[in-house]
Design an enzyme around this catalytic site. Structure first.
Site, short mmCIF file in Angstrom:
data_model
loop_
_atom_site.label_atom_id
_atom_site.label_comp_id
_atom_site.label_asym_id
_atom_site.label_seq_id
_atom_site.Cartn_x
_atom_site.Cartn_y
_atom_site.Cartn_z
CE LYS A 93 -3.08 2.37 3.20
NZ LYS A 93 -4.07 2.39 4.18
C1 5RP Z 1 -1.87 4.65 7.54
C2 5RP Z 1 -2.80 3.43 7.02
C3 5RP Z 1 -4.21 3.76 7.14
O1 5RP Z 1 -5.25 2.81 7.02
C4 5RP Z 1 -4.61 4.73 6.03
O2 5RP Z 1 -3.80 5.43 5.64
C5 5RP Z 1 -6.09 5.62 6.37
O3 5RP Z 1 -6.76 5.66 5.24
P1 5RP Z 1 -6.74 7.19 4.65
O4 5RP Z 1 -5.44 7.85 4.55
O5 5RP Z 1 -7.29 6.89 3.29
O6 5RP Z 1 -7.63 7.98 5.76
O7 5RP Z 1 -2.64 2.52 6.53
O8 5RP Z 1 -0.56 4.28 7.11
#
Ligand code: 5RP
Length: 296
Positions: A209
Site C-alpha cells: 500500500k
Molecule cells: C496508514 C494507514 C491507514 O489505514 C490509512 O492510510 C488510512 O486511510 P486514509 O489515509 O485514506 O484515511 O494505512 O498508514
C-alpha cells in the site's frame, strides 16, 4: 466402493470425458505476481481482490490505534455496518472488529498487526508487531497489515516487523500487506514510492500500500505485487475520485480509502462511487456524477 472404481486393469471407461481439447492444469490467477503462491494464500487473496475485476476496495478505519476516535469514526458500530455491502475489505484493528463489527458480513479483513506509538508522543514511527499469528488466524484475517517507516531512524525496526510477519504469514498461508508510511521526514516523491514499494515486495509482502504520486505508472510497473493506493487526507469528493481514477488507470490494483469515504457528506454514496471506478471502469467524471445522483 463401487465396482467400477476397483477395476484397475483394462481400458479407461470410454464414457468418461477428459475434455482433451482444453490444456489441463492451467489456472489464470488474477492477482499480480501470485501465480506461485499456495492454495490457501490464493484463496485469501481472492477474498481481497475480486476475481472478476482483479481489484479491491478496502475501507480503512484503523486510524484509532494511533489517533483515538478520528472525525467520522466516532461510532464504528453504526458506520461500518452501513458501508459493509459497498466495499470488499475491512482494514481495521482486532479491537475495532471484535467490539464494533458483527462478523456476519463475511468480508475480507486486512488486520492491522503493528502497534507501539500514538500521536501523544509526537512520533508514530516506533512500532512493534502487535498481533500474534494465532490471533490473526482466530480473526480469520485475509491479510496482515504492517506499517513501514523507511527513511527514518525506525527503518530497521519496521522492516524487521515486516519480514517477521511475512514469515509467520507464509507458515499459515496468510498474505502480508506492507504499508509505506509517509511522515514529516519522508518525501512523497516518485523516487521514494518506487524504492519503498519495491523493497516491501522484495522482502516478501504479497500486497503493498502506498500513496498516489506523479509517475505512478512507473511505480506500479516496478512493483511485482499489487499496489493498493491510500486515500490520505480528506479532499473534495471530485478530487478524491480523480485521484482514485488516475491510480487505477495507471496500474493500482485497488484503493484502501478511509477519510475520503467516511468524512464525505454521504459516506455510502462515496464508497459506491469509488467502487464504480475500481470495479466497473467508470471515469472520475462518471463516478462523480454517480455520487451526486445518489447522495442524500
Ligand atoms: C496508514 C494507514 C491507514 O489505514 C490509512 O492510510 C488510512 O486511510 P486514509 O489515509 O485514506 O484515511 O494505512 O498508514
Amino acid at each position: 466402493m463401487a465396482e467400477a472404481d476397483v477395476k484397475v486393469r483394462g481400458e479407461i471407461d470410454p464414457e468418461k470425458d477428459f475434455q482433451l481439447s482444453i490444456p489441463a492444469g492451467r489456472t489464470n490467477f488474477h492477482v499480480k505476481g501470485m501465480d506461485n503462491a499456495d492454495w490457501g494464500m490464493k484463496d485469501r487473496l481472492s477474498r481481497i481482490f475480486q476475481p472478476k475485476s482483479g481489484r479491491t476496495l478496502m475501507l480503512a478505519f484503523d486510524h484509532g490505534y494511533i489517533t483515538g476516535a478520528s472525525t467520522g469514526l466516532e461510532r464504528l458500530d453504526i458506520l461500518i455496518p452501513s458501508l459493509a455491502e459497498d466495499i470488499d475489505v475491512f482494514m481495521a484493528t482486532r479491537g475495532a472488529l471484535r467490539t464494533c463489527v458483527p462478523p456476519m458480513f463475511n468480508k475480507a479483513v486486512a488486520l492491522r498487526c503493528t502497534a507501539g506509538s500514538t500521536v501523544l508522543s509526537g512520533d508514530v514511527t516506533d512500532e512493534t508487531i502487535g498481533v500474534d499469528i494465532e490471533d490473526a488466524i482466530r480473526m480469520n484475517a485475509s491479510c496482515m497489515a504492517v506499517q513501514t517507516f523507511m527513511g527514518t531512524a525506525d527503518e530497521k525496526t519496521s522492516l524487521t516487523n515486516l519480514v517477521r510477519t511475512v514469515d509467520a504469514g507464509n507458515r499459515y498461508g496468510i498474505p502480508t500487506l506492507g504499508v509505506v508510511a509517509v511522515g514529516k521526514q519522508m518525501a512523497r516523491s516518485p523516487h521514494f514510492f518506487s524504492l519503498t514499494t519495491r523493497v516491501i515486495a522484495e522482502l516478501g509482502a504479497q500486497i503493498v500500500k502506498c500513496y498516489y504520486c506523479e509517475d505512478f505508472e512507473k511505480v506500479a510497473a516496478g512493483c511485482p505485487v499489487p499496489i493498493v493506493v491510500a486515500g490520505g487526507k480528506k479532499l473534495p469528493e471530485d478530487q478524491a475520485l480523480t485521484m482514485a481514477y488516475r491510480a487505477i488507470s495507471e496500474g493500482a490494483c485497488g484503493m484502501d480509502m478511509g477519510r475520503n469515504i467516511f468524512q464525505a457528506p454521504d459516506p455510502k454514496a462515496m464508497a459506491r462511487a469509488v467502487a464504480k471506478i475500481v470495479h466497473e471502469e467508470y471515469t472520475d467524471k462518471e463516478a462523480y456524477e454517480y455520487y451526486l445522483d445518489t447522495k442524500k
